[in-house]
Design a protein around this motif. Structure first.
Motif, short mmCIF file in Angstrom:
data_model
loop_
_atom_site.label_atom_id
_atom_site.label_comp_id
_atom_site.label_asym_id
_atom_site.label_seq_id
_atom_site.Cartn_x
_atom_site.Cartn_y
_atom_site.Cartn_z
N ARG A 52 0.83 -1.19 0.00
CA ARG A 52 0.00 0.00 0.00
C ARG A 52 0.87 1.26 0.00
O ARG A 52 2.02 1.24 0.43
N VAL A 53 0.33 2.34 -0.47
CA VAL A 53 0.99 3.65 -0.47
C VAL A 53 0.05 4.64 0.20
O VAL A 53 -1.14 4.67 -0.11
N PRO A 61 6.34 22.13 11.03
CA PRO A 61 7.74 22.31 10.62
C PRO A 61 8.73 21.42 11.34
O PRO A 61 9.92 21.47 11.04
N LEU A 62 8.27 20.60 12.29
CA LEU A 62 9.21 19.84 13.12
C LEU A 62 9.16 18.33 12.87
O LEU A 62 10.20 17.66 12.93
N VAL A 63 7.98 17.79 12.60
CA VAL A 63 7.82 16.34 12.46
C VAL A 63 7.56 16.00 10.99
O VAL A 63 6.57 16.45 10.40
N ALA A 64 8.48 15.22 10.40
CA ALA A 64 8.32 14.77 9.02
C ALA A 64 7.57 13.44 9.01
O ALA A 64 7.73 12.61 9.91
N THR A 65 6.74 13.23 8.01
CA THR A 65 5.92 12.02 7.94
C THR A 65 6.24 11.21 6.69
O THR A 65 6.52 11.76 5.63
N CYS A 66 6.21 9.90 6.84
CA CYS A 66 6.26 8.97 5.71
C CYS A 66 5.40 7.78 6.11
O CYS A 66 5.90 6.73 6.53
N LEU A 67 4.08 7.97 6.05
CA LEU A 67 3.16 7.01 6.64
C LEU A 67 3.03 5.72 5.85
O LEU A 67 2.36 4.79 6.29
N THR A 68 3.68 5.63 4.70
CA THR A 68 3.73 4.34 4.01
C THR A 68 4.50 3.33 4.87
O THR A 68 4.28 2.13 4.78
N ARG A 69 5.40 3.83 5.73
CA ARG A 69 6.17 2.95 6.61
C ARG A 69 5.43 2.59 7.90
O ARG A 69 5.89 1.75 8.66
N CYS A 70 4.31 3.25 8.18
CA CYS A 70 3.61 3.10 9.46
C CYS A 70 3.11 1.67 9.65
O CYS A 70 2.57 1.05 8.72
N ILE A 71 3.29 1.14 10.87
CA ILE A 71 2.81 -0.22 11.18
C ILE A 71 1.65 -0.19 12.17
O ILE A 71 1.30 -1.22 12.77
N HIS A 72 1.05 0.99 12.38
CA HIS A 72 -0.17 1.15 13.19
C HIS A 72 0.03 0.72 14.64
O HIS A 72 -0.86 0.10 15.24
N GLY A 93 -10.04 5.42 9.33
CA GLY A 93 -10.19 4.23 8.50
C GLY A 93 -9.99 2.97 9.32
O GLY A 93 -9.71 3.02 10.53
N ARG A 94 -10.07 1.83 8.66
CA ARG A 94 -9.93 0.54 9.36
C ARG A 94 -9.08 -0.40 8.53
O ARG A 94 -8.97 -0.27 7.32
N GLY A 95 -8.49 -1.37 9.21
CA GLY A 95 -7.72 -2.39 8.53
C GLY A 95 -6.55 -1.81 7.75
O GLY A 95 -5.82 -0.97 8.24
#
Length: 242
Positions: A52-53, A61-72, A93-95
């Protein structure tokens, strides 16, 4: 054997959608998922579908995100709610469609928000000022004390090539525990933004560098002249050591 097989199954699920972008990930070298996958993971994956992407929300300005890496894991959500006292992040969302973000798309406002960078076990949340500045194994750690408030939080200053790259909390149960305020975490950037490196005296309308001896003598001279002209007999000063 049963426990080993169960651990491998959990790791297989965690890695189903996690991208293998460790070479370009800022968390590489200090990633919990990397360590656990090496120790407990299965060398083969049965997942052959597309990963998934996820779009990356702008949290400020302080926290960068790359939520494709997120494991919930929900550590960031729980920290802001239970420790920082502000429920600013949540799961939408779910799942497989679950994504982490703010409800209204606004920036994080908590002054403790930078701690979610340390809590994130993968590279989904990283430091924007430090992003792509170096690798963990290149940094030299120097213990220090934060000076932006009267708390005196214990910190680790990470230095590379005589330049501060980042500041992280140092465990001190009696003061800051394992947390750090954002101004202590990111305030090091002020060291390199037009900081005075020597005293300045304005002569003929222009600022000129001088020695400390010249500056103190000039200050005494001007203060005495001001006192004499104003009729004030005494003056008090409050000087901070920093």
């Amino acid at each position: 054997p049963l426990a080993v097989k169960a651990r491998q199954a959990v790791m297989e699920f965690l890695l189903i959608n996690h991208p293998l972008d460790c070479p370009v990930c800022d968390q590489g070298g200090e990633c919990e998922l990397q360590d656990v996958a090496l120790e407990f993971g299965c060398p083969h994956s049965r997942f052959s579908e597309n990963k998934r992407v996820v779009d990356d929300p702008n949290l400020g300005p302080l926290v960068a995100t790359c939520l494709t890496r997120c494991i919930h894991c929900m550590r960031c959500v729980r920290f802001l709610e239970e420790v920082a006292g502000r429920r600013e992040l949540g799961g939408h969302g779910r799942g497989e469609d679950l994504t982490i973000g703010t409800a209204d798309g606004h920036f994080l406002t908590s002054e403790l928000a930078g701690n979610i960078i340390d809590l994130c076990p993968v590279g989904a949340l990283t430091s924007k000022p430090y992003r792509f500045q170096g690798r963990a194994w290149e940094l030299v750690t120097v213990a220090g004390v934060a000076r932006h408030d009267c708390l005196g939080s214990a910190i680790n200053i990470h230095v590379n090539d005589d330049r501060i790259q980042r500041v992280l909390p140092r465990v001190n149960p009696g003061i800051n525990e394992i947390w750090l305020s954002d101004r202590d975490r990111f305030g090091y950037a002020g060291c390199y933004n037009d900081r005075l490196e020597a005293p300045l005296i304005k002569r003929l309308g222009k600022w000129q560098s001088c020695s400390w001896e010249e500056a103190i003598a000039y200050l005494v001279e001007q203060t005495q002249a001001t006192l004499q002209s104003s009729g004030v007999e005494q003056i008090g000063t409050l000087i901070a050591p920093n």
